[in-house]
Design a protein around this motif. Structure first.
Motif, PDB file in Angstrom:
ATOM      1  N   GLN A 150      42.435  26.901 -62.001  1.00  0.00           N
ATOM      2  CA  GLN A 150      42.828  28.244 -62.412  1.00  0.00           C
ATOM      3  C   GLN A 150      41.885  29.304 -61.851  1.00  0.00           C
ATOM      4  O   GLN A 150      42.216  30.494 -61.858  1.00  0.00           O
ATOM      5  CB  GLN A 150      42.879  28.333 -63.939  1.00  0.00           C
ATOM      6  CG  GLN A 150      43.948  27.435 -64.535  1.00  0.00           C
ATOM      7  CD  GLN A 150      44.076  27.601 -66.033  1.00  0.00           C
ATOM      8  OE1 GLN A 150      44.383  28.673 -66.526  1.00  0.00           O
ATOM      9  NE2 GLN A 150      43.848  26.517 -66.768  1.00  0.00           N
ATOM     10  N   LEU A 151      40.737  28.869 -61.355  1.00  0.00           N
ATOM     11  CA  LEU A 151      39.824  29.795 -60.679  1.00  0.00           C
ATOM     12  C   LEU A 151      40.451  30.382 -59.418  1.00  0.00           C
ATOM     13  O   LEU A 151      40.065  31.460 -58.967  1.00  0.00           O
ATOM     14  CB  LEU A 151      38.521  29.075 -60.310  1.00  0.00           C
ATOM     15  CG  LEU A 151      37.549  28.771 -61.459  1.00  0.00           C
ATOM     16  CD1 LEU A 151      36.549  27.713 -61.025  1.00  0.00           C
ATOM     17  CD2 LEU A 151      36.829  30.045 -61.901  1.00  0.00           C
ATOM     18  N   LEU A 152      41.419  29.673 -58.847  1.00  0.00           N
ATOM     19  CA  LEU A 152      42.034  30.111 -57.596  1.00  0.00           C
ATOM     20  C   LEU A 152      43.242  31.022 -57.815  1.00  0.00           C
ATOM     21  O   LEU A 152      43.804  31.533 -56.851  1.00  0.00           O
ATOM     22  CB  LEU A 152      42.451  28.884 -56.772  1.00  0.00           C
ATOM     23  CG  LEU A 152      41.316  27.936 -56.358  1.00  0.00           C
ATOM     24  CD1 LEU A 152      41.869  26.793 -55.510  1.00  0.00           C
ATOM     25  CD2 LEU A 152      40.224  28.676 -55.607  1.00  0.00           C
ATOM     26  N   ILE A 153      43.613  31.233 -59.082  1.00  0.00           N
ATOM     27  CA  ILE A 153      44.718  32.147 -59.360  1.00  0.00           C
ATOM     28  C   ILE A 153      44.231  33.578 -59.105  1.00  0.00           C
ATOM     29  O   ILE A 153      43.219  34.013 -59.654  1.00  0.00           O
ATOM     30  CB  ILE A 153      45.193  32.005 -60.825  1.00  0.00           C
ATOM     31  CG1 ILE A 153      45.724  30.587 -61.068  1.00  0.00           C
ATOM     32  CG2 ILE A 153      46.265  33.042 -61.142  1.00  0.00           C
ATOM     33  CD1 ILE A 153      46.119  30.319 -62.503  1.00  0.00           C
ATOM     34  N   ASN A 211      33.477  36.606 -69.870  1.00  0.00           N
ATOM     35  CA  ASN A 211      33.915  36.625 -68.471  1.00  0.00           C
ATOM     36  C   ASN A 211      33.153  35.562 -67.681  1.00  0.00           C
ATOM     37  O   ASN A 211      32.295  35.854 -66.853  1.00  0.00           O
ATOM     38  CB  ASN A 211      33.684  38.014 -67.863  1.00  0.00           C
ATOM     39  CG  ASN A 211      34.509  38.230 -66.606  1.00  0.00           C
ATOM     40  OD1 ASN A 211      34.979  37.285 -65.989  1.00  0.00           O
ATOM     41  ND2 ASN A 211      34.686  39.481 -66.226  1.00  0.00           N
ATOM     42  N   VAL A 212      33.520  34.309 -67.967  1.00  0.00           N
ATOM     43  CA  VAL A 212      32.871  33.173 -67.321  1.00  0.00           C
ATOM     44  C   VAL A 212      33.159  33.160 -65.820  1.00  0.00           C
ATOM     45  O   VAL A 212      32.363  32.661 -65.025  1.00  0.00           O
ATOM     46  CB  VAL A 212      33.344  31.843 -67.957  1.00  0.00           C
ATOM     47  CG1 VAL A 212      32.490  30.680 -67.473  1.00  0.00           C
ATOM     48  CG2 VAL A 212      33.299  31.934 -69.457  1.00  0.00           C
ATOM     49  N   TYR A 213      34.286  33.727 -65.459  1.00  0.00           N
ATOM     50  CA  TYR A 213      34.684  33.773 -64.050  1.00  0.00           C
ATOM     51  C   TYR A 213      33.601  34.442 -63.203  1.00  0.00           C
ATOM     52  O   TYR A 213      33.338  34.005 -62.072  1.00  0.00           O
ATOM     53  CB  TYR A 213      35.998  34.521 -63.913  1.00  0.00           C
ATOM     54  CG  TYR A 213      36.480  34.653 -62.486  1.00  0.00           C
ATOM     55  CD1 TYR A 213      37.213  33.634 -61.882  1.00  0.00           C
ATOM     56  CD2 TYR A 213      36.209  35.802 -61.738  1.00  0.00           C
ATOM     57  CE1 TYR A 213      37.660  33.752 -60.578  1.00  0.00           C
ATOM     58  CE2 TYR A 213      36.643  35.926 -60.430  1.00  0.00           C
ATOM     59  CZ  TYR A 213      37.364  34.902 -59.854  1.00  0.00           C
ATOM     60  OH  TYR A 213      37.793  35.018 -58.560  1.00  0.00           O
ATOM     61  N   LEU A 214      32.961  35.478 -63.718  1.00  0.00           N
ATOM     62  CA  LEU A 214      31.916  36.172 -62.970  1.00  0.00           C
ATOM     63  C   LEU A 214      30.732  35.254 -62.676  1.00  0.00           C
ATOM     64  O   LEU A 214      30.148  35.308 -61.595  1.00  0.00           O
ATOM     65  CB  LEU A 214      31.437  37.402 -63.746  1.00  0.00           C
ATOM     66  CG  LEU A 214      32.379  38.606 -63.795  1.00  0.00           C
ATOM     67  CD1 LEU A 214      31.732  39.737 -64.578  1.00  0.00           C
ATOM     68  CD2 LEU A 214      32.755  39.069 -62.391  1.00  0.00           C
ATOM     69  N   ILE A 215      30.375  34.417 -63.666  1.00  0.00           N
ATOM     70  CA  ILE A 215      29.264  33.475 -63.481  1.00  0.00           C
ATOM     71  C   ILE A 215      29.592  32.472 -62.382  1.00  0.00           C
ATOM     72  O   ILE A 215      28.774  32.170 -61.513  1.00  0.00           O
ATOM     73  CB  ILE A 215      28.953  32.733 -64.798  1.00  0.00           C
ATOM     74  CG1 ILE A 215      28.688  33.730 -65.929  1.00  0.00           C
ATOM     75  CG2 ILE A 215      27.777  31.787 -64.618  1.00  0.00           C
ATOM     76  CD1 ILE A 215      27.520  34.639 -65.704  1.00  0.00           C
ATOM     77  N   VAL A 216      30.808  31.970 -62.417  1.00  0.00           N
ATOM     78  CA  VAL A 216      31.244  30.992 -61.428  1.00  0.00           C
ATOM     79  C   VAL A 216      31.312  31.634 -60.038  1.00  0.00           C
ATOM     80  O   VAL A 216      30.846  31.063 -59.050  1.00  0.00           O
ATOM     81  CB  VAL A 216      32.621  30.401 -61.803  1.00  0.00           C
ATOM     82  CG1 VAL A 216      33.086  29.413 -60.740  1.00  0.00           C
ATOM     83  CG2 VAL A 216      32.562  29.728 -63.161  1.00  0.00           C
ATOM     84  N   ALA A 217      31.893  32.828 -59.971  1.00  0.00           N
ATOM     85  CA  ALA A 217      32.038  33.518 -58.687  1.00  0.00           C
ATOM     86  C   ALA A 217      30.676  33.817 -58.069  1.00  0.00           C
ATOM     87  O   ALA A 217      30.500  33.701 -56.848  1.00  0.00           O
ATOM     88  CB  ALA A 217      32.825  34.817 -58.879  1.00  0.00           C
ATOM     89  N   LEU A 227      37.422  22.116 -52.778  1.00  0.00           N
ATOM     90  CA  LEU A 227      38.192  23.247 -52.266  1.00  0.00           C
ATOM     91  C   LEU A 227      37.919  24.532 -53.045  1.00  0.00           C
ATOM     92  O   LEU A 227      37.920  25.630 -52.472  1.00  0.00           O
ATOM     93  CB  LEU A 227      39.691  22.909 -52.338  1.00  0.00           C
ATOM     94  CG  LEU A 227      40.661  24.004 -51.884  1.00  0.00           C
ATOM     95  CD1 LEU A 227      40.510  24.260 -50.382  1.00  0.00           C
ATOM     96  CD2 LEU A 227      42.097  23.604 -52.215  1.00  0.00           C
ATOM     97  N   ILE A 228      37.669  24.391 -54.348  1.00  0.00           N
ATOM     98  CA  ILE A 228      37.492  25.568 -55.208  1.00  0.00           C
ATOM     99  C   ILE A 228      36.300  26.427 -54.776  1.00  0.00           C
ATOM    100  O   ILE A 228      36.466  27.628 -54.519  1.00  0.00           O
ATOM    101  CB  ILE A 228      37.377  25.148 -56.686  1.00  0.00           C
ATOM    102  CG1 ILE A 228      38.682  24.491 -57.139  1.00  0.00           C
ATOM    103  CG2 ILE A 228      37.043  26.346 -57.573  1.00  0.00           C
ATOM    104  CD1 ILE A 228      38.608  23.827 -58.500  1.00  0.00           C
ATOM    105  N   PRO A 229      35.079  25.873 -54.671  1.00  0.00           N
ATOM    106  CA  PRO A 229      33.966  26.719 -54.230  1.00  0.00           C
ATOM    107  C   PRO A 229      34.115  27.215 -52.796  1.00  0.00           C
ATOM    108  O   PRO A 229      33.675  28.317 -52.467  1.00  0.00           O
ATOM    109  CB  PRO A 229      32.742  25.813 -54.379  1.00  0.00           C
ATOM    110  CG  PRO A 229      33.272  24.428 -54.378  1.00  0.00           C
ATOM    111  CD  PRO A 229      34.615  24.530 -55.025  1.00  0.00           C
ATOM    112  N   ILE A 230      34.743  26.411 -51.943  1.00  0.00           N
ATOM    113  CA  ILE A 230      34.946  26.847 -50.553  1.00  0.00           C
ATOM    114  C   ILE A 230      35.851  28.066 -50.507  1.00  0.00           C
ATOM    115  O   ILE A 230      35.547  29.065 -49.848  1.00  0.00           O
ATOM    116  CB  ILE A 230      35.547  25.699 -49.711  1.00  0.00           C
ATOM    117  CG1 ILE A 230      34.526  24.566 -49.536  1.00  0.00           C
ATOM    118  CG2 ILE A 230      35.980  26.219 -48.340  1.00  0.00           C
ATOM    119  CD1 ILE A 230      35.083  23.339 -48.856  1.00  0.00           C
TER     120      ILE A 230
END
Length: 226
Positions: free
Chosen positions: A38-41, A149-155, A217-220
């Motif tokens: 879902q990170l790629l959405i 906003n965990v997405y920011l940490i991951v990004a 693929l996700i981090p790439i």
């Protein structure tokens, strides 16, 4: 000593625990991947943040999470015990030479692969799970509801090329580990049949390639889109 203790301390019992915990962790990988994809959405992280918050507040998921940590610990401890037992029981020289010619590289190096994956897990948990639980994370509001906003940490993590490289290489180690561990777990549980074993091996190889590749693929993708 009870029969349970005898079984758990026997070589067969240790292998059974390794197989069962291994299959649980394989199932966990599939569930974890479904969430991470879902990170790629392309919605700015909304889907992933809602997913992460929902999972964190679900009592059942909390119990499963504790069980997952316990199974990882059991898997690691018993793998060390089996490795030491096998090393002590194996004659040096001829047996080692014969093993090198009769077994796959992954099967001969499961201990090393497992150690490298454990290092990755510790780094990964410190960077994400620990931050989510105890760190100061900015929030986002969707339809009037506030989420971390965990997405920011991951990004942010995946914007670092060194971390992306570390992640991708670790997924390579995971692929090799799964390439042997998947079929080996079924074999330990007695599901070894001339008709079905080749199918299980093929599924295992496909799984060991597909799942780590999708994780990598996700981090790439996030790095390229940063």
């Amino acid at each position: 000593m009870s029969w349970v203790s005898k079984t758990l301390n026997s070589t067969l019992g240790r292998k059974l625990l390794m197989a069962l915990t291994g299959l649980f962790l394989i199932l966990f990988l599939v569930v974890h991947l479904a969430g991470n994809l879902q990170l790629l959405i392309p919605d700015g992280g909304e889907s992933f943040n809602i997913y992460a918050e929902t999972m964190a507040k679900n009592p059942l998921i909390r119990v499963v999470s504790i069980g997952n940590f316990a199974f990882i610990l059991i898997h690691v401890v018993y793998s060390i015990m089996l490795s030491r037992y096998n090393k002590a029981a194996r004659p040096i020289g001829f047996a080692e030479s014969k093993a090198n010619t009769n077994s796959a590289w992954a099967s001969r190096n499961m201990g090393i692969l497992g150690t490298l994956i454990l290092i990755f897990l510790l780094v990964h948990l410190r960077g994400f799970w620990y931050e989510f639980k105890f760190g100061e994370i900015p929030t986002a509001v969707y339809e009037g509801v506030t989420y971390k906003n965990v997405y920011l940490i991951v990004a942010e993590a995946y914007s670092n090329p060194l971390y992306v490289l570390f992640y991708v290489v670790s997924m390579g180690f995971l692929a090799f580990h799964l390439s042997h561990g998947f079929a080996s777990a079924f074999q330990t549980l007695g599901l070894n049949h001339a008709k079905y074993s080749p199918l299980i091996q093929k599924v295992g190889i496909g799984f060991s390639i597909l799942i780590p590749a999708l994780f990598a693929l996700i981090p790439i993708m996030m790095f390229l889109q940063a």
